[in-house]
Design a protein around this motif. Structure first.
Motif, mmCIF file in Angstrom:
data_model
loop_
_atom_site.group_PDB
_atom_site.id
_atom_site.type_symbol
_atom_site.label_atom_id
_atom_site.label_comp_id
_atom_site.label_asym_id
_atom_site.label_seq_id
_atom_site.Cartn_x
_atom_site.Cartn_y
_atom_site.Cartn_z
ATOM 1 N N VAL A 36 -26.209 40.303 61.155
ATOM 2 C CA VAL A 36 -26.600 41.349 61.624
ATOM 3 C C VAL A 36 -26.274 41.134 63.145
ATOM 4 O O VAL A 36 -25.970 41.285 64.353
ATOM 5 N N ALA A 37 -27.410 39.380 63.282
ATOM 6 C CA ALA A 37 -28.413 39.623 64.310
ATOM 7 C C ALA A 37 -27.609 38.621 65.224
ATOM 8 O O ALA A 37 -27.010 38.956 66.156
ATOM 9 N N ALA A 38 -26.062 38.194 64.238
ATOM 10 C CA ALA A 38 -25.042 37.354 65.326
ATOM 11 C C ALA A 38 -23.509 38.344 66.037
ATOM 12 O O ALA A 38 -23.267 38.297 66.511
ATOM 13 N N ARG A 39 -24.214 40.006 65.526
ATOM 14 C CA ARG A 39 -23.593 41.336 66.535
ATOM 15 C C ARG A 39 -24.816 41.810 67.026
ATOM 16 O O ARG A 39 -23.812 43.034 68.165
ATOM 17 N N LEU A 40 -25.811 42.011 66.747
ATOM 18 C CA LEU A 40 -26.637 43.282 68.009
ATOM 19 C C LEU A 40 -28.241 41.976 68.262
ATOM 20 O O LEU A 40 -28.147 41.123 67.683
ATOM 21 N N PRO A 41 -28.419 42.696 69.561
ATOM 22 C CA PRO A 41 -29.560 42.087 70.116
ATOM 23 C C PRO A 41 -30.637 42.251 68.876
ATOM 24 O O PRO A 41 -31.692 43.089 69.781
ATOM 25 N N VAL A 42 -31.040 41.916 68.152
ATOM 26 C CA VAL A 42 -32.224 42.184 67.069
ATOM 27 C C VAL A 42 -32.787 41.064 67.276
ATOM 28 O O VAL A 42 -32.261 39.717 66.759
ATOM 29 N N GLU A 43 -34.668 41.436 66.573
ATOM 30 C CA GLU A 43 -35.424 40.365 66.568
ATOM 31 C C GLU A 43 -35.342 40.820 64.995
ATOM 32 O O GLU A 43 -36.083 42.211 64.808
ATOM 33 N N GLY A 59 -41.284 28.182 47.892
ATOM 34 C CA GLY A 59 -42.208 29.305 46.640
ATOM 35 C C GLY A 59 -41.601 30.758 47.107
ATOM 36 O O GLY A 59 -41.373 31.660 46.060
ATOM 37 N N THR A 60 -41.429 30.855 48.444
ATOM 38 C CA THR A 60 -41.295 32.143 48.681
ATOM 39 C C THR A 60 -40.154 32.109 50.212
ATOM 40 O O THR A 60 -39.390 33.367 50.207
ATOM 41 N N ALA A 61 -38.898 31.681 49.771
ATOM 42 C CA ALA A 61 -37.151 31.422 50.057
ATOM 43 C C ALA A 61 -37.093 32.336 51.515
ATOM 44 O O ALA A 61 -37.450 33.141 52.046
ATOM 45 N N LYS A 62 -38.528 31.244 52.399
ATOM 46 C CA LYS A 62 -38.379 32.232 53.715
ATOM 47 C C LYS A 62 -37.532 31.563 54.649
ATOM 48 O O LYS A 62 -36.715 30.224 54.058
ATOM 49 N N PRO A 63 -37.692 32.043 55.642
ATOM 50 C CA PRO A 63 -36.398 31.942 56.333
ATOM 51 C C PRO A 63 -36.449 30.137 57.305
ATOM 52 O O PRO A 63 -37.448 30.079 57.017
ATOM 53 N N THR A 64 -35.438 29.584 57.153
ATOM 54 C CA THR A 64 -35.561 27.829 57.642
ATOM 55 C C THR A 64 -35.856 27.673 58.491
ATOM 56 O O THR A 64 -36.140 28.912 59.375
ATOM 57 N N ALA A 65 -36.810 26.453 59.372
ATOM 58 C CA ALA A 65 -37.266 26.242 60.807
ATOM 59 C C ALA A 65 -35.547 26.762 61.156
ATOM 60 O O ALA A 65 -35.671 27.581 62.437
ATOM 61 N N ALA A 66 -34.510 26.510 61.282
ATOM 62 C CA ALA A 66 -32.823 26.455 61.544
ATOM 63 C C ALA A 66 -32.744 28.352 62.515
ATOM 64 O O ALA A 66 -32.696 28.233 62.875
ATOM 65 N N GLU A 67 -33.153 28.922 60.944
ATOM 66 C CA GLU A 67 -32.932 30.685 60.952
ATOM 67 C C GLU A 67 -33.541 30.635 61.981
ATOM 68 O O GLU A 67 -33.750 32.331 62.669
ATOM 69 N N ARG A 68 -35.246 30.086 62.416
ATOM 70 C CA ARG A 68 -36.181 31.370 62.662
ATOM 71 C C ARG A 68 -35.572 31.252 64.444
ATOM 72 O O ARG A 68 -35.650 30.800 65.156
ATOM 73 N N ALA A 69 -35.170 29.530 64.066
ATOM 74 C CA ALA A 69 -34.376 28.738 66.031
ATOM 75 C C ALA A 69 -33.399 30.030 66.629
ATOM 76 O O ALA A 69 -33.461 30.300 67.746
ATOM 77 N N LEU A 70 -32.570 30.441 65.698
ATOM 78 C CA LEU A 70 -31.380 31.262 65.540
ATOM 79 C C LEU A 70 -32.315 32.030 66.145
ATOM 80 O O LEU A 70 -30.863 33.023 67.000
ATOM 81 N N VAL A 71 -32.578 32.756 65.395
ATOM 82 C CA VAL A 71 -32.902 34.653 65.454
ATOM 83 C C VAL A 71 -34.540 34.316 65.224
ATOM 84 O O VAL A 71 -35.552 33.747 64.442
ATOM 85 N N ASN A 304 -21.257 44.609 54.158
ATOM 86 C CA ASN A 304 -19.823 43.892 55.625
ATOM 87 C C ASN A 304 -20.757 44.461 56.761
ATOM 88 O O ASN A 304 -21.965 45.681 57.277
ATOM 89 N N PRO A 305 -21.199 42.617 56.721
ATOM 90 C CA PRO A 305 -22.350 42.522 58.177
ATOM 91 C C PRO A 305 -21.446 43.490 59.719
ATOM 92 O O PRO A 305 -22.552 43.716 60.049
ATOM 93 N N ASP A 306 -20.380 43.375 59.579
ATOM 94 C CA ASP A 306 -19.497 44.753 60.185
ATOM 95 C C ASP A 306 -19.725 46.022 59.921
ATOM 96 O O ASP A 306 -20.496 47.041 61.573
ATOM 97 N N ALA A 307 -20.090 46.899 59.480
ATOM 98 C CA ALA A 307 -20.009 47.693 58.910
ATOM 99 C C ALA A 307 -21.712 47.940 59.409
ATOM 100 O O ALA A 307 -22.398 49.524 59.115
ATOM 101 N N VAL A 308 -22.316 47.305 58.319
ATOM 102 C CA VAL A 308 -24.452 47.304 58.790
ATOM 103 C C VAL A 308 -24.446 47.183 60.498
ATOM 104 O O VAL A 308 -25.111 48.120 60.800
ATOM 105 N N ALA A 309 -24.169 46.485 61.226
ATOM 106 C CA ALA A 309 -23.940 46.551 62.546
ATOM 107 C C ALA A 309 -23.570 47.518 62.861
ATOM 108 O O ALA A 309 -24.510 48.209 64.237
ATOM 109 N N ALA A 310 -22.691 47.726 63.094
ATOM 110 C CA ALA A 310 -21.869 49.397 63.010
ATOM 111 C C ALA A 310 -22.971 50.539 63.176
ATOM 112 O O ALA A 310 -23.005 51.136 63.307
ATOM 113 N N ARG A 311 -24.009 50.758 61.536
ATOM 114 C CA ARG A 311 -24.619 51.736 61.355
ATOM 115 C C ARG A 311 -25.331 51.932 61.977
ATOM 116 O O ARG A 311 -25.761 53.038 62.257
#
Length: 318
Positions: A36-43, A59-71, A304-311
């Motif tokens: 969704v963040a690739a489709r809308l300006p979210v944080e 053990g927490t499946a935390k967002p990776t450093a790369a994902e946090r750098a992306l969004v 569907n990410p497009d549908a979710v972003a549109a919603r």
């Protein structure tokens, strides 16, 4: 086949819509949020009671450093493992993050699986009675003498709804629920229901991810195996060098089993199987919590990410 979205009516407050993506562990909500963040300006504002802790990554499946750098992600790594972190603190810090994101002209998107945090943010926190230290010590002593399962059974007898969402190992919250019941003569879940009858603090759009049960359990089992492969035991041992942090890890699924494995108390196979079972149970408790929230709209699977972003965009424009 994709199932239709299920919408339950809920009262709405004024103000901007606050979108959220929620669901049980391993349901794909984080990946959906990134899409969704690739489709809308979210944080992203994390709504996860474990991702808040620094050093607990595997053990927490935390967002990776790369994902946090992306969004940009907020409320990740904001507390030490030995530190207590409450729903009230989450609400306070989440409100600051939400306001700052909106001030930048961007969209705050809540993402996570901790229903108490989400409900507290949307509905506020009811004013519970203050702690009774003598009562609390007595309950904790009972848990130590008879085992946490005995205390959990006592809670189930007076407040089955709260007991259904708390594992026996979560002695802290089981004790608090019993304490509230003893002090008020009323179940904690009943207090929450009364509180939720009040108008919400946020006009929320809550989208729920829920794979079919077999698929969810397959994903849970895969995640558990990956955690051990990626160094869960080593991470647990490193963090548990601090005795106060160790006390927390012993209450967290995955970390508890990793420490038992490191101590030689169980085998690697048993540690993995116990973790799988605990994570499946946790996923069921999360689903029970979210299904009781009238705000949740359940998405088709796979979403569907497009549908979710549109919603989300449509809700924000309303």
């Amino acid at each position: 086949m994709a199932t239709p979205w299920i919408r339950r009516t809920a009262s709405a407050s004024t103000g901007p819509v606050l979108p959220a993506i929620v669901g049980p562990t391993a349901s794909g909500k984080s990946a959906l949020a990134l899409a969704v963040a690739a489709r809308l300006p979210v944080e992203i504002v994390s709504c996860d009671s474990q991702a808040i802790y620094r050093c607990l990554d595997v053990g927490t499946a935390k967002p990776t450093a790369a994902e946090r750098a992306l969004v940009p992600h907020h409320l990740v790594d904001v507390a030490d493992p030995a530190e207590d972190y409450s729903a009230a603190r989450f609400v306070e810090e989440a409100e600051v993050a939400i306001a700052a994101i909106r001030a930048r002209g961007r969209i705050p998107l809540l993402v996570g699986g901790t229903g108490l945090y989400l409900r507290s943010l949307i509905r506020g926190i009811f004013e519970a009675p203050p702690k009774d230290e003598a009562l609390r010590r007595g309950l904790e002593a009972r848990a130590a003498a008879e085992g946490p399962e005995a205390l959990h059974r006592a809670l189930a007898a007076v407040d089955p709804e709260t007991a259904a969402r708390l594992p026996p190992a979560d002695v802290l919250r089981v004790v608090r629920a019993l304490e509230v019941h003893a002090l008020t003569g009323k179940a904690l879940s009943a207090h929450h229901r009364d509180h939720e009858a009040q108008p919400p603090r946020h006009r929320a759009l809550v989208l729920g991810c829920s794979p079919p049960r077999d698929e969810l359990y397959r994903r849970v089992d895969l995640r558990a195996a990956q955690m051990f492969e990626q160094g869960l035991v080593e991470e647990a041992v490193r963090v548990a060098a601090d005795s106060e942090a160790r006390a927390r890890l012993e209450r967290l699924m995955g970390y508890r089993e990793a420490l038992l494995l490191a101590d030689g108390a169980i085998s690697a196979e048993e540690a993995l199987e116990r973790t799988r079972v605990e994570q499946r149970r946790y996923a069921k408790r999360q689903l029970t919590w979210f299904r009781a929230m009238p705000e949740v709209e359940w998405l088709p699977w796979p979403a569907n990410p497009d549908a979710v972003a549109a919603r989300i965009a449509a809700a924000l424009a309303s």
